[in-house]
Write a protein that holds these residues in place. Structure first.
Motif, PDB file in Angstrom:
ATOM      1  N   GLU A 690       0.821  -1.263  -0.196  1.00  0.00           N
ATOM      2  CA  GLU A 690      -0.009  -0.125  -0.162  1.00  0.00           C
ATOM      3  C   GLU A 690       0.902   1.116   0.082  1.00  0.00           C
ATOM      4  OE1 GLU A 690      -2.140  -0.376   3.766  1.00  0.00           O
ATOM      5  OE2 GLU A 690      -3.185  -1.963   3.178  1.00  0.00           O
ATOM      6  N   ARG A 691       0.639   2.141  -0.922  1.00  0.00           N
ATOM      7  CA  ARG A 691       1.519   3.402  -1.031  1.00  0.00           C
ATOM      8  C   ARG A 691       1.067   4.340   0.398  1.00  0.00           C
ATOM      9  NH1 ARG A 691       1.538   7.812  -6.011  1.00  0.00           N
ATOM     10  NH2 ARG A 691       3.027   9.211  -4.984  1.00  0.00           N
ATOM     11  N   LEU A 692       2.033   4.876   0.979  1.00  0.00           N
ATOM     12  CA  LEU A 692       1.857   5.819   1.923  1.00  0.00           C
ATOM     13  C   LEU A 692       1.872   7.161   1.693  1.00  0.00           C
ATOM     14  CD1 LEU A 692       4.446   4.152   4.687  1.00  0.00           C
ATOM     15  CD2 LEU A 692       1.830   4.162   4.506  1.00  0.00           C
ATOM     16  N   GLU A 693       0.780   7.797   1.725  1.00  0.00           N
ATOM     17  CA  GLU A 693       0.789   9.299   1.338  1.00  0.00           C
ATOM     18  C   GLU A 693       1.223  10.313   2.205  1.00  0.00           C
ATOM     19  OE1 GLU A 693      -0.191   9.790  -1.616  1.00  0.00           O
ATOM     20  OE2 GLU A 693      -1.035   8.127  -1.970  1.00  0.00           O
ATOM     21  N   ASN A 694       0.970  10.016   3.631  1.00  0.00           N
ATOM     22  CA  ASN A 694       1.551  11.185   4.607  1.00  0.00           C
ATOM     23  C   ASN A 694       2.892  10.533   5.257  1.00  0.00           C
ATOM     24  OD1 ASN A 694      -0.942  12.675   3.931  1.00  0.00           O
ATOM     25  ND2 ASN A 694      -2.110  11.412   5.229  1.00  0.00           N
ATOM     26  N   ILE A 695       3.868  10.956   4.670  1.00  0.00           N
ATOM     27  CA  ILE A 695       5.046  10.867   5.462  1.00  0.00           C
ATOM     28  C   ILE A 695       5.873  12.053   5.543  1.00  0.00           C
ATOM     29  CG2 ILE A 695       5.471   8.599   4.373  1.00  0.00           C
ATOM     30  CD1 ILE A 695       7.334  10.043   2.557  1.00  0.00           C
ATOM     31  N   THR A 696       6.846  12.176   6.756  1.00  0.00           N
ATOM     32  CA  THR A 696       7.456  13.318   7.204  1.00  0.00           C
ATOM     33  C   THR A 696       8.413  13.669   6.062  1.00  0.00           C
ATOM     34  OG1 THR A 696       8.962  12.268   8.573  1.00  0.00           O
ATOM     35  CG2 THR A 696       6.705  12.847   9.423  1.00  0.00           C
ATOM     36  N   LEU A 697       8.661  14.907   5.989  1.00  0.00           N
ATOM     37  CA  LEU A 697      10.069  15.276   4.992  1.00  0.00           C
ATOM     38  C   LEU A 697      11.583  14.525   5.710  1.00  0.00           C
ATOM     39  CD1 LEU A 697      11.163  16.771   2.810  1.00  0.00           C
ATOM     40  CD2 LEU A 697      11.172  18.790   4.104  1.00  0.00           C
TER      41      LEU A 697
END
Length: 909
Positions: A690-697
């Motif tokens: 599953e693609r992760l959309e919300n990741i930290t910079l």
């Protein structure tokens, strides 16, 4: 009155009195006696007889003698033989206890058991309270259970038995060094006042001479079946006497039997009685091989031929043998911690084994031994066979150590300490099965700490210990209760505990064999006795399950809310996945016969096999690549020999506990771009991503930095100019730094090594827009590097390490900083009149001057320009004047006018 009548005279008889006296004075004894001496049957009976004849110094009292045998056949045969010497049925004074079968009573004084049973008895009662003497027979075979049983018995005796009721230990060995065993027993004593050395008694035995005949040199891939059959044909036609043939396994036994029988005439067949002998053979058929032919058969000239595995090396006496044919091979289980799999490997025997096999021909009269290898090869055989503890799967041993309460294997007395690698592999498996849990979760585990120190049994694991079967299969049996499929699990346990004779007669799908064990499918006549024995064993497994409480089932199936909904046709796949979670297999592509195992290895199945049509399999038997036939298609892969289809929907229910969900933020090497995804996998097999959309910079940049560190700085858009900049700064750092402390230099370290190690300090602010490989090319690397030079270093860089300098001709010549020392590349004519070598860095660095021809080819490299004009220049002038006549070549270059032009253009200028 003694309960034991007079015993027959055998070689061991000469030392029987000494044995009893030694055990009266010592708590432990080592007996060395060769095969055939009679120790297995006469020693226990003699001790019982001596003790019953001593009303005063009777150290045995009403306690029992427990004797261990390495094999079930040997245990039953020994008990049967001893009972016959007492003219009693088995189960009265002498009884036995083996898997599936127990014949003991309240009158039993001598009990013969297999080694695995001893370990379970010790775990249940470490004191062995009603045992007066513990005998380890054939200890030289160094089985895993014998080593563990002795270690437990020694510690249990020290902790739980006292001086008024000691446990005596007698170790009987045919070939192992008795002094090594005695030293082990001495070291295990904790009483400092007990300094008496463990006595060693030796019996010479009685061995008739055996003539040894060697064959031609055995080749690595030779057809041993063909060679054995040819030897049998020749020997039966030329020699008299019964024959014992040693072969590596029952497959070879059946093949030799078939080929040899086909070569016989009708008259020969009537006189040659051929018997197989191996561990999985029913007891009645084993007895036929061991017992002598009838008198009627002997009178008509009949002979016996026994085709046996190494089970016939020791423990058993086969009547009438005067000829031995030895293939020189044995089949051993070899465990690989790297793969987590045990494979049966056919190996050459040791010298000790060859001697024991040869000795079988000289028990009753002079005999002959035919070795199917050369005398030179005999000298190259290893002296001893390696002990099982050094090459076996240690999952059962590790489980039993934890049940015993051991924190470090070194707490026990061993001849060979269990290898740490195999112990770690076993702990990984037990953890995966839910058998153990970390006991101190606050303390991190390190490689330097004891392997067992932080692990304890779960309630599920406590139940596993009580089941007399490998932890994998015990776990499978317990989980079968959650889906109410105990019968299927019991049949599987039977098939996987002992190698089934059906395994090579059907396709890979094990459900066919399950049906035969359960009696729902036809079984050929020759397998009926095995089928009956398998069904009895399956019933025993079912009874063991029914006798256990169900408390632990809740903890081991807490994720199995849908377990009871499993369809019956999917039960076998589910149960095998429980037992072998590391052997779950998924087909690599739609029309492939290659499967990816959850342990990360690749295995193949024949295209014609019905299992090959299924995407998912639960594999039970996977043989390593060294055992598979090497073909271009199967090279370096394993082969699946036993499996069944697996329903993928089980991963959403009963097998969901096997799924590991992991978040991965990384640079994908396959697509060469940044990736952030959540992966659901069973070991190495990926179920979905599953693609992760919300990741930290920060997470993204860390992944990119890791990728750069892995690939190296060349992934950045370096140019000749940026490499020159790097070299100039590096040069100034070297010049303007303390000889003792380069950290005091105002110039930073911009070497590749330091830049790569400090990416987070200088490059991370510029990585936010990197998403794919081409994005690196958009970085302004020169501008980024310039940020490493605080003011006023950029201006000083230009002044101290210029890119060009003005030469006497008035032109700007470039300096190359890529060499160890900077190099000035300039035409020779442009340096006329220059008396000293040019410098940079406030005169601290002399440039290397590379003087070029008019065609800009190197003529001379020097750091002593003045010396060049005086010496080498004149040789250059003589050679070049004719080649470049249009250019000036003055006799006195120091007085000449520097120019970059020809003579005509210079004069015009």
């Amino acid at each position: 009155m003694s309960i034991v009548p007079e015993l027959p005279e055998l070689p061991i008889s000469d030392v029987l009195t000494n044995i009893d006296l030694s055990l009266e004075q010592h708590l432990q004894l080592v007996l060395e006696a060769p095969p055939g001496a009679g120790k297995t049957t006469l020693v226990p009976l003699s001790i019982l007889k001596h003790q019953s004849d001593k009303p005063i110094k009777n150290w045995l009292g009403q306690q029992r003698i427990l004797m261990l045998e390495p094999r079930r056949m040997a245990a039953r045969s020994a008990a049967t033989r001893m009972a016959s010497l007492l003219n009693e049925p088995v189960g009265k004074t002498v009884g036995y206890r083996v898997r599936q079968e127990t014949k003991v009573s309240r009158h039993t004084r001598i009990e013969v058991i297999t080694e695995g049973i001893l370990v379970r008895m010790l775990i249940q009662d470490p004191s062995l309270a009603d045992i007066g003497l513990l005998i380890f027979d054939e200890f030289h075979e160094r089985s895993l259970d014998a080593d563990l049983g002795l270690a437990f018995a020694l510690q249990g005796r020290e902790i739980f038995r006292d001086a008024s009721n000691p446990l005596r230990i007698l170790i009987m060995s045919a070939t192992l060094d008795g002094s090594a065993i005695a030293s082990l027993l001495d070291s295990a004593r904790e009483d400092p006042t007990d300094t008496a050395a463990t006595p060693i008694i030796s019996s010479l035995g009685k061995q008739y001479p055996v003539a040894i005949h060697y064959g031609a040199r055995k080749q690595q891939h030779e057809d041993i079946i063909k060679r054995t059959v040819l030897a049998l044909i020749e020997i039966t036609n030329t020699l008299e006497g019964d024959i014992l043939v040693f072969l590596p396994g029952y497959k070879e036994i059946n093949n030799v039997r078939g080929r040899f029988s086909a070569s016989l005439s009708d008259s020969q067949s009537s006189l040659l009685h051929i018997f197989p002998l191996y561990g999985a053979l029913p007891f009645a058929l084993q007895q036929q091989a061991i017992e002598p032919l009838s008198q009627a058969d002997r009178q008509r000239g009949a002979r016996k031929i026994v085709l046996a595995t190494d089970i016939a090396e020791t423990s058993l006496t086969i009547e009438g043998i005067t000829i031995v044919i030895d293939s020189g091979l044995c089949r051993q289980p070899i465990f690989s911690p790297a793969t987590g799999m045990t494979r049966l490997q056919t190996n050459s025997i040791s010298q000790d084994s060859s001697i024991q096999r040869m000795g079988r021909a000289g028990r009753l009269e002079p005999g002959q031994c035919f070795r199917l290898w050369s005398e030179e090869q005999q000298k190259l055989l290893p002296r001893h066979s390696p002990p099982e503890i050094l090459q076996a799967d240690l999952a059962s041993l590790t489980l039993q150590l934890l049940a015993w309460g051991i924190h470090e294997p070194e707490e026990l007395a061993w001849l060979d300490i269990p290898p740490r690698g195999a112990l770690s592999q076993a702990l990984d498996l037990l953890k995966q099965l839910g058998v153990i849990q970390q006991h101190d979760k606050q303390k991190a585990l390190t490689d330097n700490e004891p392997a067992l120190d932080h692990w304890v049994l779960t309630p599920h694991g406590t139940q596993l210990v009580s089941l007399p079967i490998h932890p994998r299969l015990a776990h499978m049996l317990l989980r079968s209760r959650t889906i109410n499929q105990q019968k299927v699990a019991a049949a599987l346990a039977v098939l996987l505990t002992d190698r089934s004779p059906l395994s090579n007669r059907f396709d890979t799908d094990i459900t066919t064999q399950i049906a035969i064990v359960q009696g729902t499918s036809h079984c050929q006549k020759q397998f009926r006795s095995w089928q009956q024995r398998a069904q009895r064993q399956a019933l025993l497994f079912e009874k063991l399950l029914s006798d256990l409480s169900t408390d632990a089932d809740e903890s081991c199936s807490e994720n199995d809310s849908d377990a009871n909904a499993i369809a019956e046709q999917n039960a076998a796949g589910y149960l095998l996945a429980c037992a072998y979670p590391d052997r779950i297999a998924r087909r690599k592509s739609a029309h492939s016969n290659q499967y990816l195992l959850s342990n990360g290895r690749t295995a193949i199945i024949d295209f014609a096999d019905p299992c090959c049509g299924h995407e998912w399999l639960s594999a039970a038997e996977v043989v390593g690549s060294t055992q598979t036939q090497k073909t271009p298609q199967s090279n370096n892969t394993d082969r699946i020999y036993s499996a069944c289809p697996l329903d993928i929907n089980l991963f959403d229910g009963a097998l969901s506990y096997l799924i590991n969900a992991s978040t991965s933020i990384h640079w994908d090497e396959n697509t060469d771009r940044f990736s952030a995804e959540k992966t659901h996998a069973v070991g190495a097999i990926v179920l979905r991503k599953e693609r992760l959309e919300n990741i930290t910079l920060e997470s993204k940049i860390n992944a990119i930095v890791t990728h750069i560190q892995k690939r190296g700085l060349n992934i950045l858009p370096w140019t000749k100019s940026t490499r020159q900049w790097q070299a100039r700064v590096t040069l100034l750092r070297r010049i303007y730094s303390s000889s003792n402390d380069k950290a005091r230099s105002p110039w930073p370290d911009v070497s590749d090594q330091h830049l790569l190690a400090s990416l987070e300090h200088w490059l991370t602010p510029f990585l936010s827009k990197i998403g794919k490989r081409s994005d690196f090319d958009k970085l302004d690397l020169q501008a980024i590097l310039n940020t490493l030079l605080p003011w006023p270093l950029p201006q000083q860089l230009t002044a101290l390490a210029p890119l060009t300098i003005t030469v006497p001709s008035g032109h700007q010549a470039g300096i190359d900083y890529s060499q160890t020392s900077p190099v000035l590349n300039v035409k020779l004519q442009e340096m006329f009149g220059c008396r000293s070598t040019p410098t940079i860095a406030e005169g601290n660095i002399k440039l290397i001057v590379q003087l070029l021809s008019p065609a800009r080819r190197p003529l001379q490299v020097t750091q002593d320009l003045e010396g060049f004009w005086k010496t080498s220049y004149h040789d250059v002038k003589k050679e070049m004047r004719g080649r470049y006549p249009k250019h000036p070549w003055p006799d006195n270059p120091l007085e000449a006018v520097a120019t970059k032009y020809t003579k005509r253009n210079r004069d015009k200028g």
